[in-house]
Write a protein that holds these residues in place. Structure first.
Motif, short mmCIF file in Angstrom:
data_model
loop_
_atom_site.label_atom_id
_atom_site.label_comp_id
_atom_site.label_asym_id
_atom_site.label_seq_id
_atom_site.Cartn_x
_atom_site.Cartn_y
_atom_site.Cartn_z
N LYS A 1 4.73 11.29 -5.00
CA LYS A 1 3.76 11.57 -6.05
C LYS A 1 2.47 10.80 -5.79
CE LYS A 1 6.20 14.22 -8.89
NZ LYS A 1 5.76 15.59 -9.28
N GLN A 2 1.35 11.36 -6.21
CA GLN A 2 0.07 10.67 -6.07
C GLN A 2 0.14 9.30 -6.73
OE1 GLN A 2 -3.22 12.75 -7.84
NE2 GLN A 2 -4.75 11.48 -6.83
N GLY A 3 -0.29 8.28 -6.00
CA GLY A 3 -0.27 6.92 -6.51
C GLY A 3 0.99 6.15 -6.18
N GLU A 4 2.00 6.84 -5.66
CA GLU A 4 3.25 6.18 -5.29
C GLU A 4 3.07 5.36 -4.02
OE1 GLU A 4 7.79 7.55 -3.93
OE2 GLU A 4 6.45 8.96 -4.98
N SER A 5 3.70 4.20 -3.97
CA SER A 5 3.60 3.33 -2.80
C SER A 5 4.34 3.95 -1.61
CB SER A 5 4.19 1.95 -3.09
OG SER A 5 3.42 1.27 -4.05
N LEU A 6 3.63 4.06 -0.49
CA LEU A 6 4.23 4.59 0.74
C LEU A 6 4.52 3.50 1.76
CD1 LEU A 6 1.98 7.72 1.40
CD2 LEU A 6 4.15 7.61 0.16
N ALA A 7 3.66 2.48 1.76
CA ALA A 7 3.81 1.43 2.78
C ALA A 7 3.04 0.19 2.37
CB ALA A 7 3.29 1.95 4.12
N HIS A 8 3.36 -0.90 3.04
CA HIS A 8 2.58 -2.13 2.93
C HIS A 8 1.96 -2.42 4.29
CE1 HIS A 8 5.26 -3.60 -0.63
NE2 HIS A 8 4.22 -2.90 -1.05
N LEU A 9 0.69 -2.77 4.27
CA LEU A 9 0.01 -3.16 5.50
C LEU A 9 -0.18 -4.66 5.49
CD1 LEU A 9 -1.43 -2.31 8.13
CD2 LEU A 9 -3.55 -2.21 6.81
N HIS A 10 0.47 -5.34 6.42
CA HIS A 10 0.34 -6.79 6.54
C HIS A 10 -0.81 -7.07 7.51
CE1 HIS A 10 4.23 -7.59 4.50
NE2 HIS A 10 4.54 -6.39 4.98
N THR A 11 -1.94 -7.47 6.95
CA THR A 11 -3.16 -7.62 7.75
C THR A 11 -3.13 -8.88 8.60
OG1 THR A 11 -4.40 -8.85 6.06
CG2 THR A 11 -4.42 -6.43 5.93
N ASP A 12 -4.05 -8.93 9.55
CA ASP A 12 -4.11 -10.06 10.47
C ASP A 12 -4.50 -11.36 9.76
OD1 ASP A 12 -3.43 -8.34 12.46
OD2 ASP A 12 -5.44 -8.12 13.28
N ASP A 13 -5.18 -11.24 8.62
CA ASP A 13 -5.59 -12.46 7.91
C ASP A 13 -4.62 -12.84 6.78
OD1 ASP A 13 -6.14 -10.44 6.16
OD2 ASP A 13 -8.29 -10.85 5.98
N GLY A 14 -3.42 -12.24 6.81
CA GLY A 14 -2.38 -12.66 5.88
C GLY A 14 -2.29 -11.90 4.58
N LYS A 15 -3.13 -10.90 4.37
CA LYS A 15 -3.07 -10.12 3.13
C LYS A 15 -2.00 -9.02 3.25
CE LYS A 15 -7.34 -8.87 3.32
NZ LYS A 15 -8.64 -8.22 2.98
N VAL A 16 -1.56 -8.55 2.09
CA VAL A 16 -0.65 -7.40 2.04
C VAL A 16 -1.34 -6.31 1.22
CG1 VAL A 16 1.59 -6.53 1.34
CG2 VAL A 16 1.39 -8.86 2.21
N ILE A 17 -1.64 -5.20 1.87
CA ILE A 17 -2.34 -4.09 1.22
C ILE A 17 -1.35 -2.96 0.96
CG2 ILE A 17 -4.19 -2.39 1.40
CD1 ILE A 17 -5.67 -4.32 3.24
N GLU A 18 -1.33 -2.47 -0.28
CA GLU A 18 -0.44 -1.37 -0.63
C GLU A 18 -1.11 -0.05 -0.27
OE1 GLU A 18 2.29 -0.18 -4.50
OE2 GLU A 18 0.30 -1.05 -4.82
N LEU A 19 -0.41 0.79 0.47
CA LEU A 19 -0.92 2.12 0.82
C LEU A 19 -0.21 3.14 -0.06
CD1 LEU A 19 -0.98 1.88 4.73
CD2 LEU A 19 -2.74 1.24 3.08
N LYS A 20 -1.00 3.90 -0.83
CA LYS A 20 -0.43 4.82 -1.81
C LYS A 20 -0.65 6.27 -1.43
CE LYS A 20 -1.21 1.58 -5.65
NZ LYS A 20 -1.84 1.41 -6.99
N ALA A 21 0.21 7.13 -1.95
CA ALA A 21 0.07 8.57 -1.73
C ALA A 21 -1.21 9.05 -2.40
CB ALA A 21 1.28 9.30 -2.29
N THR A 22 -1.97 9.86 -1.69
CA THR A 22 -3.23 10.37 -2.21
C THR A 22 -3.06 11.68 -2.96
OG1 THR A 22 -3.56 11.33 -0.02
CG2 THR A 22 -4.67 9.25 -0.48
N ILE A 23 -1.96 12.39 -2.70
CA ILE A 23 -1.67 13.65 -3.38
C ILE A 23 -0.15 13.77 -3.57
CG2 ILE A 23 -3.68 14.88 -2.48
CD1 ILE A 23 -1.84 16.18 -0.41
N ASP A 24 0.27 14.73 -4.37
CA ASP A 24 1.69 15.06 -4.48
C ASP A 24 2.09 15.92 -3.28
OD1 ASP A 24 1.48 13.87 -6.93
OD2 ASP A 24 1.75 15.71 -8.10
N GLY A 25 3.32 15.75 -2.78
CA GLY A 25 3.77 16.60 -1.70
C GLY A 25 4.90 15.98 -0.91
#
Length: 280
Positions: free
Chosen positions: A192-216
């Motif tokens: 679903k749109q807005g659902e968490s798909l993945a976490h990106l662990h960046t080189d500077d130590g942050k964790v960015i949530e990657l979310k679904a942009t559309i339903d499908g």
């Protein structure tokens, strides 16, 4: 090696081409990089680089340890993949046909003299100069057209897209920073749109949530643990695709595959007294 086609690349589109060539009786060797980045992994022979073998629609590709192992497997009739992103083995194997199927939108070292007949997919090549034939890969009326002089059209949607912001690529998920990917969802699952798909662990130590942009349906995603760069595609959502379609070759790949097969057969038909086609 006689009666050999070498295909550079084992991603989604390339796999459609490989599948068609091997299924119709050609001896095929696929060249890939150590860690391929195809997102539609369920229909990409490039998975053999991770698992030693990969099956797409009942045809299995086996990873060779080295060039000698590749030769043995080819002679045994197997579909074979070899780690050789720079196509160094071409000089030794001397294929009759070479297909650049990386669809990288640029030429990464393919030359017309690498084989008797050379074919390339998409932008970045000039037919008649860089290769013998270019196959149009842009969707629309000309998809799959064989070009014997000049260039294919450009993929304007991707050229003009900014990272994650374009009405034409809203189904694609891009990495906002460099880092390592942690996937939370598997290919073929409904999201679903807005659902968490993945976490990106960046080189500077942050964790960015990657979310679904559309339903499908999540029809493609990189391997968990993959190293990604800023702007790289990491996942693909399709709004109307059925889950079973995540495991079959797409209409676009089949169309392009048919065109490559046509290009090879037309060339072979014109060769005087020598037929390249032979069952593996």
């Amino acid at each position: 090696m006689k009666h050999l086609i070498i295909v550079r690349g084992g991603g989604e589109i390339a796999s459609g081409v490989i599948h068609a060539l091997y299924r119709t009786g050609f001896r095929v060797l696929v060249l890939e990089q150590a860690e391929p980045t195809a997102t539609r992994r369920r229909v990409a022979f490039s998975e053999a680089m991770y698992r030693d073998e990969a099956t797409v629609e009942r045809i299995t590709c086996y990873r060779a340890k080295d060039i000698e192992d590749a030769k043995k497997r080819l002679k045994a009739g197997q579909l074979v993949m070899l780690e050789d992103p720079e196509a160094k083995c071409v000089r030794e194997l001397k294929p009759q046909v070479l297909v650049d199927a990386m669809v990288a939108h640029e030429n990464r070292g393919t030359k017309r003299d690498m084989a008797e007949h050379t074919v390339a997919l998409g932008p970045g090549f000039c037919a008649g100069r860089d290769v013998d034939v270019v196959v149009e890969t842009g969707r629309g009326h000309n998809l799959g057209r064989l070009i014997y002089e000049g260039f294919s059209s450009k993929d304007q949607n991707l050229e003009n897209a900014t990272v994650g912001v374009s009405q034409n690529v809203e189904h694609l998920i891009f990495a906002p920073e460099n880092g390592r990917l942690e996937m939370l969802r598997s290919i073929s699952l409904m999201v679903k749109q807005g659902e968490s798909l993945a976490h990106l662990h960046t080189d500077d130590g942050k964790v960015i949530e990657l979310k679904a942009t559309i339903d499908g349906v999540l029809r493609g995603a990189l391997h968990g643990g993959s190293r990604v760069r800023k702007g790289q595609k990491v996942a693909d959502i399709h709004p109307t695709m059925g889950q079973e379609e995540c495991f079959t070759i797409s209409d676009k790949a089949r169309c392009i595959a048919g065109s490559v097969l046509e290009a090879v057969m037309v060339w072979d038909h014109k060769r005087p007294k020598r037929r390249f086609f032979q069952r593996h």
